[in-house]
Design a protein around this motif. Structure first.
Motif, PDB file in Angstrom:
ATOM      1  N   ASP A   1     -25.519 -27.308 -46.158  1.00 55.85           N
ATOM      2  CA  ASP A   1     -24.152 -27.128 -45.671  1.00 55.85           C
ATOM      3  C   ASP A   1     -24.094 -27.260 -44.151  1.00 55.85           C
ATOM      4  O   ASP A   1     -23.182 -27.885 -43.601  1.00 55.85           O
ATOM      5  CB  ASP A   1     -23.590 -25.774 -46.093  1.00 55.85           C
ATOM      6  N   ALA A   2     -25.065 -26.671 -43.469  1.00 51.88           N
ATOM      7  CA  ALA A   2     -25.101 -26.751 -42.006  1.00 51.88           C
ATOM      8  C   ALA A   2     -25.318 -28.188 -41.545  1.00 51.88           C
ATOM      9  O   ALA A   2     -24.692 -28.636 -40.572  1.00 51.88           O
ATOM     10  CB  ALA A   2     -26.197 -25.839 -41.458  1.00 51.88           C
ATOM     11  N   GLU A   3     -26.188 -28.920 -42.236  1.00 55.72           N
ATOM     12  CA  GLU A   3     -26.417 -30.322 -41.885  1.00 55.72           C
ATOM     13  C   GLU A   3     -25.162 -31.153 -42.127  1.00 55.72           C
ATOM     14  O   GLU A   3     -24.816 -32.022 -41.312  1.00 55.72           O
ATOM     15  CB  GLU A   3     -27.593 -30.885 -42.676  1.00 55.72           C
ATOM     16  N   ASP A   4     -24.464 -30.905 -43.243  1.00 46.76           N
ATOM     17  CA  ASP A   4     -23.219 -31.615 -43.531  1.00 46.76           C
ATOM     18  C   ASP A   4     -22.166 -31.312 -42.467  1.00 46.76           C
ATOM     19  O   ASP A   4     -21.449 -32.212 -42.013  1.00 46.76           O
ATOM     20  CB  ASP A   4     -22.683 -31.242 -44.916  1.00 46.76           C
ATOM     21  N   ALA A   5     -22.060 -30.052 -42.062  1.00 45.24           N
ATOM     22  CA  ALA A   5     -21.078 -29.669 -41.050  1.00 45.24           C
ATOM     23  C   ALA A   5     -21.398 -30.344 -39.719  1.00 45.24           C
ATOM     24  O   ALA A   5     -20.492 -30.827 -39.023  1.00 45.24           O
ATOM     25  CB  ALA A   5     -21.052 -28.144 -40.887  1.00 45.24           C
TER      26      ALA A   5
ATOM     27  N   ALA B   1     -22.988 -33.194 -39.310  1.00 48.48           N
ATOM     28  CA  ALA B   1     -22.675 -34.618 -39.459  1.00 48.48           C
ATOM     29  C   ALA B   1     -21.168 -34.844 -39.370  1.00 48.48           C
ATOM     30  O   ALA B   1     -20.715 -35.817 -38.743  1.00 48.48           O
ATOM     31  CB  ALA B   1     -23.229 -35.143 -40.780  1.00 48.48           C
ATOM     32  N   ALA B   2     -20.381 -33.969 -39.978  1.00 48.26           N
ATOM     33  CA  ALA B   2     -18.922 -34.092 -39.924  1.00 48.26           C
ATOM     34  C   ALA B   2     -18.419 -33.914 -38.496  1.00 48.26           C
ATOM     35  O   ALA B   2     -17.526 -34.650 -38.049  1.00 48.26           O
ATOM     36  CB  ALA B   2     -18.273 -33.073 -40.860  1.00 48.26           C
ATOM     37  N   GLU B   3     -18.988 -32.957 -37.769  1.00 53.92           N
ATOM     38  CA  GLU B   3     -18.590 -32.752 -36.370  1.00 53.92           C
ATOM     39  C   GLU B   3     -18.938 -33.973 -35.530  1.00 53.92           C
ATOM     40  O   GLU B   3     -18.148 -34.393 -34.671  1.00 53.92           O
ATOM     41  CB  GLU B   3     -19.268 -31.500 -35.804  1.00 53.92           C
ATOM     42  N   GLU B   4     -20.095 -34.564 -35.771  1.00 53.45           N
ATOM     43  CA  GLU B   4     -20.509 -35.759 -35.040  1.00 53.45           C
ATOM     44  C   GLU B   4     -19.570 -36.926 -35.353  1.00 53.45           C
ATOM     45  O   GLU B   4     -19.173 -37.671 -34.456  1.00 53.45           O
ATOM     46  CB  GLU B   4     -21.953 -36.126 -35.381  1.00 53.45           C
ATOM     47  N   ALA B   5     -19.200 -37.086 -36.622  1.00 53.37           N
ATOM     48  CA  ALA B   5     -18.272 -38.152 -37.003  1.00 53.37           C
ATOM     49  C   ALA B   5     -16.906 -37.934 -36.357  1.00 53.37           C
ATOM     50  O   ALA B   5     -16.295 -38.881 -35.847  1.00 53.37           O
ATOM     51  CB  ALA B   5     -18.145 -38.218 -38.520  1.00 53.37           C
ATOM     52  N   ALA B   6     -16.425 -36.700 -36.351  1.00 50.95           N
ATOM     53  CA  ALA B   6     -15.132 -36.397 -35.720  1.00 50.95           C
ATOM     54  C   ALA B   6     -15.188 -36.684 -34.224  1.00 50.95           C
ATOM     55  O   ALA B   6     -14.235 -37.225 -33.653  1.00 50.95           O
ATOM     56  CB  ALA B   6     -14.755 -34.938 -35.981  1.00 50.95           C
TER      57      ALA B   6
END
Length: 87
Positions: free
Chosen positions: A52-56, A58-63
């Motif tokens: 979950d932390a890795e997904d979050a 990655a999502a922050e980096e994409a944003a």
């Protein structure tokens, strides 16, 4: 976290497993931490939290990339490139 030498863990394997059901046990070899034995449910929760932390992240980096105007790829183009027909 409790730490024990690998020799002691092998000699008292049943006790090591019983203890690991209550709290993670670090096993050392020549004074260096090598592995951790822990309850299976705790390990599943820990791995899920890590994912979950890795997904979050990655999502922050994409944003961040989108906010900085980096180019994005439309879903339809990606699907076409991968050979999928999404209608």
């Amino acid at each position: 976290m409790t730490s024990i030498p690998s020799t002691a863990a092998r000699q008292r394997w049943a006790q090591t497993i019983d203890a690991a059901r209550r709290t993670p046990i670090t096993i050392t070899e020549h004074g260096r931490e090598t592995v951790v034995v822990m309850d299976v449910e705790l390990s599943r929760r820990a791995l899920a939290a890590l994912e979950d932390a890795e997904d979050a992240a990655a999502a922050e980096e994409a944003a961040r990339a989108i906010a900085q105007g980096e180019e994005t790829v439309p879903l339809s183009a990606l699907a076409r490139e991968l050979g999928f027909n999404i209608g």
